[in-house]
Write an enzyme that holds these catalytic residues in place. Sequence first.
Site, PDB file in Angstrom:
ATOM      1  N   LYS A  57       0.806  -1.201   0.000  1.00  0.00           N
ATOM      2  CA  LYS A  57       0.000   0.000   0.000  1.00  0.00           C
ATOM      3  C   LYS A  57       0.849   1.264   0.000  1.00  0.00           C
ATOM      4  O   LYS A  57       0.620   2.192  -0.783  1.00  0.00           O
ATOM      5  CB  LYS A  57      -0.909  -0.041   1.237  1.00  0.00           C
ATOM      6  CG  LYS A  57      -1.426   1.278   1.681  1.00  0.00           C
ATOM      7  CD  LYS A  57      -1.928   1.187   3.098  1.00  0.00           C
ATOM      8  CE  LYS A  57      -0.798   1.407   4.067  1.00  0.00           C
ATOM      9  NZ  LYS A  57      -1.274   1.785   5.417  1.00  0.00           N
ATOM     10  N   ASP A 244      -4.141   8.362   3.838  1.00  0.00           N
ATOM     11  CA  ASP A 244      -3.701   7.039   4.278  1.00  0.00           C
ATOM     12  C   ASP A 244      -4.623   6.559   5.396  1.00  0.00           C
ATOM     13  O   ASP A 244      -5.175   7.368   6.139  1.00  0.00           O
ATOM     14  CB  ASP A 244      -2.259   7.154   4.779  1.00  0.00           C
ATOM     15  CG  ASP A 244      -1.602   5.801   4.933  1.00  0.00           C
ATOM     16  OD1 ASP A 244      -2.147   4.817   4.405  1.00  0.00           O
ATOM     17  OD2 ASP A 244      -0.543   5.727   5.584  1.00  0.00           O
ATOM     18  N   GLU A 245      -4.778   5.265   5.537  1.00  0.00           N
ATOM     19  CA  GLU A 245      -5.581   4.679   6.638  1.00  0.00           C
ATOM     20  C   GLU A 245      -6.968   5.310   6.718  1.00  0.00           C
ATOM     21  O   GLU A 245      -7.426   5.703   7.796  1.00  0.00           O
ATOM     22  CB  GLU A 245      -4.856   4.854   7.979  1.00  0.00           C
ATOM     23  CG  GLU A 245      -3.436   4.356   8.009  1.00  0.00           C
ATOM     24  CD  GLU A 245      -3.327   2.855   8.214  1.00  0.00           C
ATOM     25  OE1 GLU A 245      -4.342   2.145   8.023  1.00  0.00           O
ATOM     26  OE2 GLU A 245      -2.235   2.389   8.536  1.00  0.00           O
ATOM     27  N   GLN A 275      -9.088  -3.658   8.614  1.00  0.00           N
ATOM     28  CA  GLN A 275      -8.128  -3.264   9.642  1.00  0.00           C
ATOM     29  C   GLN A 275      -8.599  -2.051  10.434  1.00  0.00           C
ATOM     30  O   GLN A 275      -7.807  -1.344  11.045  1.00  0.00           O
ATOM     31  CB  GLN A 275      -6.762  -2.960   9.007  1.00  0.00           C
ATOM     32  CG  GLN A 275      -6.072  -4.207   8.475  1.00  0.00           C
ATOM     33  CD  GLN A 275      -4.657  -3.931   8.008  1.00  0.00           C
ATOM     34  OE1 GLN A 275      -3.779  -3.607   8.784  1.00  0.00           O
ATOM     35  NE2 GLN A 275      -4.452  -4.035   6.704  1.00  0.00           N
ATOM     36  N   ARG A 628       0.356  -9.734  10.826  1.00  0.00           N
ATOM     37  CA  ARG A 628       1.661  -9.120  11.114  1.00  0.00           C
ATOM     38  C   ARG A 628       2.782 -10.113  10.858  1.00  0.00           C
ATOM     39  O   ARG A 628       3.951  -9.749  10.740  1.00  0.00           O
ATOM     40  CB  ARG A 628       1.774  -8.657  12.578  1.00  0.00           C
ATOM     41  CG  ARG A 628       0.825  -7.553  13.023  1.00  0.00           C
ATOM     42  CD  ARG A 628       0.810  -6.402  12.102  1.00  0.00           C
ATOM     43  NE  ARG A 628      -0.296  -6.544  11.169  1.00  0.00           N
ATOM     44  CZ  ARG A 628      -0.437  -5.812  10.070  1.00  0.00           C
ATOM     45  NH1 ARG A 628       0.448  -4.900   9.781  1.00  0.00           N
ATOM     46  NH2 ARG A 628      -1.453  -6.008   9.246  1.00  0.00           N
TER      47      ARG A 628
END
Length: 794
Positions: A57, A244-245, A275, A628
């Site tokens: 990403k 972002d995010e 997420q 992760r």
Amino acid sequence: MSSFSEEDAFEGAMSLSQRAMRQSAPPYLDGLNPAQRAAVEALEGPVLMLAGAGTGKTKALTTRIVHLLCTGSARPNEILAVTFTNKAAREMKSRIGGQLGEAVEGMPWLGTFHSICVKLLRRHAELAGLKSNFTILDTDDQIRLLKQLVAAANIDDKRWPARMLAGVIDNWKNRAWTPENVPVGESSAYDGKGVALYAQYQARLKELNAVDFGDLLLHVVTIFQQRPDVLEQYQRWFRYILVDEYQDTNVAQYLWLRLLAGGHRNICCVGDDDQSIYGWRGAEVGNILRFEKDFPGAEVVRLEQNYRSTGHILAAASGVIAANKGRLGKTLFTDGEDGEKVRLIGHWDGEEEARWIGEEIEAMQGGTRGMAPVSLDDVAILVRASHQMRGFEDRFLTIGLPYRVIGGPRFYERMEIRDAMAYFRLAVSPDDDLAFERIVNTPKRGLGDKAVQTIQRTARANGVSLVEGARLAVEAALLKGKGAKELRNLVQSLDRWHAQVRAEADTHVELAEMILDESGYTGMWQADKTPEAPGRLENLKELVKALEGFDNLQGFLEHVALIMDNETEEHGAKVSIMTLHAAKGLEFPAVFLPGWEDGLFPSQRSMDESGLKGLEEERRLAYVGITRAERLCTISFAANRRVYGQWQSALPSRFIDELPEDHVDVLTPPGLYGGGYGAAGMAGGLGVTGGLNDAMTQRVRDADGYNSPGWKRLQSRSQQRGMSQPRESRNVTIDLTAVSAFTEGDRVFHQKFGYGEVMAIEGDKLDIEFDKAGSKKVVARFVVAAEQADDVPF
DNA sequence: CTAAACTACCTTTTT
DNA sequence: GGTAGTTTAG
């Protein structure tokens, strides 16, 4: 009005875009897969980049910026790129720099929501009723201010704590509600007085020329809503917007973005609905789920090729997250190998879990399961709640396994740092009342509540700052005894320091040291014999060191408010211990996920408070945890755990049932929970929450490691590594010197347990009777002679 | 005003 | 079980 300042917007712009223009064929597109490439090249109009975990990403995002620059679509200063953390912003800057082959100084609008809003708000402060040198309060200041208001309103802050009010107000600000806009439905908040207090709080902030974190967004959104002319200026200026995010944005951030993108709609949001783990602090998954409705005609690009994890890990994660409803949906895949299955192991209790994980990590350092030896830096333990960390810390301390805890109180949030900063703030601006209140009696000067009230009364009566109020109070002899003398002293010192700041007589570093010294603040900690004191002095030293990077105190204070990072580079490989939340965005070759028990994970409270929504967020947390891991992921649970001192038994997490069997290797000895596939068998077998009875206990003992193939495998590996014996062979040289340094009866100091006396010595381990922490076995190199702990120089 | 005793609480956390 | 925050005794 401070209109758009061309110099700073253009800074560095020309050289950068000129350099970029020269590259005619774009080699930067080469390393991209088709989806990434599509996301990079779709420059015009709204784009939603759904980027699963580990799908490159950041690469796509930064390449997109490079592409914007290289095609000449925008100059660096015309791109608005927003992140949530300073770390992410830094990372993007450096990667863009790397791709362009030069440092990016010319992207003034790449930063966090908050830092960008500070910039905007400083330019237009007067539109929010502020001066452009407003101060930014952190949570601590915020609470103290609210406490005063709550007290003034005669509210019993037992039943209605100021913290709660702070939470309520934060929530409203997250939704971009000003006091006037809070809906009637909310009017019962905080005993029906919430809205009124919110209004008072905002008024008080204005008086203080201060804002809190929530205000940064709120004020800017309000300005944009009320001043179309200002908004339009920025709509035109920011030709391209990247976020972002996006799944973590709250309503205020969403409005901010929608307003800014309102003209050209060149907005590219990157995120992963799977997420979204910050719903509890105002993030709205709805923002990302609704994107196509908000921006009709949006192009949606899915990044689904995972470059991080092996096949089994990916499949396990996908299996878990599949149970969530209302996802945008992605199917992660990898071209890589399947690797090891996700390992699942049950333990009798939390201590055994910690012990087992410690041994596993030690075994891994030598290389197991076809894996090359793993450095401790490659290993992470991710927990649901921070109190789970202690078990691991205790265990690792005793076996001498180096670890680092990530998260916890940030450097600039620590008490000693905030105290020191308050002194600096006062030296720079003597009318900083909050800073004055903080340090007036720190160190103890005999100025308690009463004295402070007198000062406040005097200040208010004369319409001056607290420092001036204190001066008047001293002159009028309103205080007596020790307090009066000390206060006179303090006021004089503050005058002196302030004069020195203005005169720039000394370097700011010397000045800072002098302030801390003359105020008696360092002396206070030097005299303090609690175990924390040396660490606090160490932190103060670090603070002074950090000052060196700035030209003056003002500059330092300005930056610190927003940059709360604590990335101290420690040397030496260490296992990382952190919460699942803190782990988002990170990756490790080997990951341990302990504590997968219902009630702990998923957290009972989450489910009680938010029901299915809460459960789904917990499930996303599980997904984040598993993804992760690059090569080895180990999930574990304990049948019994001490919770608030009480032993409690628990069922394995329901998420364990959701792990796809084909991708999981169950290490739990059969027979432990009635055999069969661990979780399912266990949940059924136990039935009532009564926990394991004695018979069950016996079975655990019987099974303890001799029948199951999986268990045997572990056992033999342990034996090879000499796991069952004390590790006297490790770190021989260090340990010998360490051992020779102590004899029985020595007074020693330990970073965590404090002072104690050596009772016995066995190899590299010392039996120490700690003054506060009781008797413990500790590896010698974690301990220093007590005398050495005292003279931590400043 | 401070130190000791007592009691209520107990996710996740960035800026 | 441990801590933070508050009450009470010195």
